[in-house]
Write an enzyme that holds these catalytic residues in place. Structure first.
Site, PDB file in Angstrom:
ATOM      1  N   SER A 165     138.314 -29.737  17.565  1.00  0.00           N
ATOM      2  CA  SER A 165     137.973 -29.421  16.166  1.00  0.00           C
ATOM      3  C   SER A 165     136.844 -30.318  15.673  1.00  0.00           C
ATOM      4  O   SER A 165     136.104 -29.936  14.756  1.00  0.00           O
ATOM      5  CB  SER A 165     139.206 -29.570  15.269  1.00  0.00           C
ATOM      6  OG  SER A 165     139.711 -30.889  15.318  1.00  0.00           O
ATOM      7  N   LYS A 188     137.381 -34.072  15.488  1.00  0.00           N
ATOM      8  CA  LYS A 188     137.928 -35.329  14.949  1.00  0.00           C
ATOM      9  C   LYS A 188     137.123 -36.537  15.428  1.00  0.00           C
ATOM     10  O   LYS A 188     136.660 -37.348  14.630  1.00  0.00           O
ATOM     11  CB  LYS A 188     139.404 -35.510  15.364  1.00  0.00           C
ATOM     12  CG  LYS A 188     140.326 -34.429  14.871  1.00  0.00           C
ATOM     13  CD  LYS A 188     141.756 -34.648  15.344  1.00  0.00           C
ATOM     14  CE  LYS A 188     141.926 -34.616  16.850  1.00  0.00           C
ATOM     15  NZ  LYS A 188     141.582 -33.326  17.472  1.00  0.00           N
ATOM     16  N   SER A 226     147.710 -35.082  16.176  1.00  0.00           N
ATOM     17  CA  SER A 226     148.870 -35.247  15.268  1.00  0.00           C
ATOM     18  C   SER A 226     149.260 -33.913  14.635  1.00  0.00           C
ATOM     19  O   SER A 226     149.096 -33.719  13.432  1.00  0.00           O
ATOM     20  CB  SER A 226     148.604 -36.322  14.210  1.00  0.00           C
ATOM     21  OG  SER A 226     147.330 -36.243  13.631  1.00  0.00           O
TER      22      SER A 226
END
Ligand SMILES: Nc1ncnc2c1ncn2[C@@H]1O[C@H](COP(=O)(O)OP(=O)(O)OP(=O)(O)O)[C@@H](O)[C@H]1O
Ligand SMILES: [Mg+2]
Length: 201
Positions: free
Chosen positions: A36, A38, A106
């Site tokens: 994504s 991060k 997470s």
């Protein structure tokens, strides 16, 4: 915990560290699917802050599993312990006055809630919101390919769920933002919250 373990008060206070650093500490908790962005965005933010003289540190997914958490697997209990250790290390860094970034998938709301509960007001949830189809197209580590072929089990987004944040502090729809724009959005948020003032340009 043993009764013989006694907390020793620090000679240098939290406030004194903040005053010297010229900014407040905080914990930027990046969450999102693999690929994504991060690590990419967290590093871009870290670069801007560091170059502006802020005291920062970034804890990144796999790097932590190479050392501190090398004994942990991916079963439920290990996953919780993984987040607990990361959060406790982040807390030490917050106490040292740093702007800490963590870049872990997470995927579970409960795990992030645990991190938030431990880190308190310093916790800033950053949702790196990238559709699965885009992440899979990027596939920077070739992991989606392996997950699709069954080579990797319990892969987030494919064979394991990702629970998106319900009300993130910062929302980064990366399919509509450049890396630079996403990083600038994080910096603006820190300025709005008075965590940093002035820096960086
Ligand atoms: N707008 C954007 N924001 C962030 N990354 C982008 C963007 N556009 C393209 N990318 C690319 O997408 C990839 C994101 O990979 P990155 O390693 O940062 O993901 P990650 O979320 O850290 O994944 P993992 O959980 O596997 O560590 C990089 O190759 C990056 O250059
Ligand atoms: Mg990463």
């Amino acid at each position: 915990m043993s009764k013989n373990i006694v907390w020793h008060n620090a000679a240098v206070s939290h406030q004194q560290r903040q005053a010297r650093n010229g900014h407040q500490p905080c914990l930027l908790w990046y969450t999102g699917l693999s690929g994504s962005g991060k690590s990419t965005i967290a590093n871009a933010v870290d670069r801007l802050l560091f170059d502006a003289g802020c005291h920062t540190y970034l804890l990144d997914g796999d790097n932590v599993r190479h050392g501190l958490n090398r004994d942990l697997g991916f079963a439920a209990a290990s996953r919780v312990e993984n987040i607990r250790r990361i959060t406790e290390v982040s807390r030490l860094m917050l106490d040292a006055g740093l702007i800490v970034g963590t870049a872990f998938i997470s995927p579970f709301i409960a795990d992030r809630a645990q991190a938030k509960a431990l880190a308190g007001d310093a916790f800033i949830e950053v949702f790196v919101d990238t559709p699965l189809s885009v992440c899979e197209q990027r596939d920077p580590k070739g992991l989606y390919k392996k997950a699709r072929s069954g080579e990797i089990a319990h892969f987030t987004g494919i064979s394991s769920p990702y629970e998106a944040p319900l009300s993130p502090d910062i929302h980064l729809p990366t399919a509509e933002l450049t890396i630079e724009q996403a990083a600038r959005q994080v910096i603006s948020f820190l300025r709005q919250r008075d965590i940093i003032s002035g820096q960086p340009d």
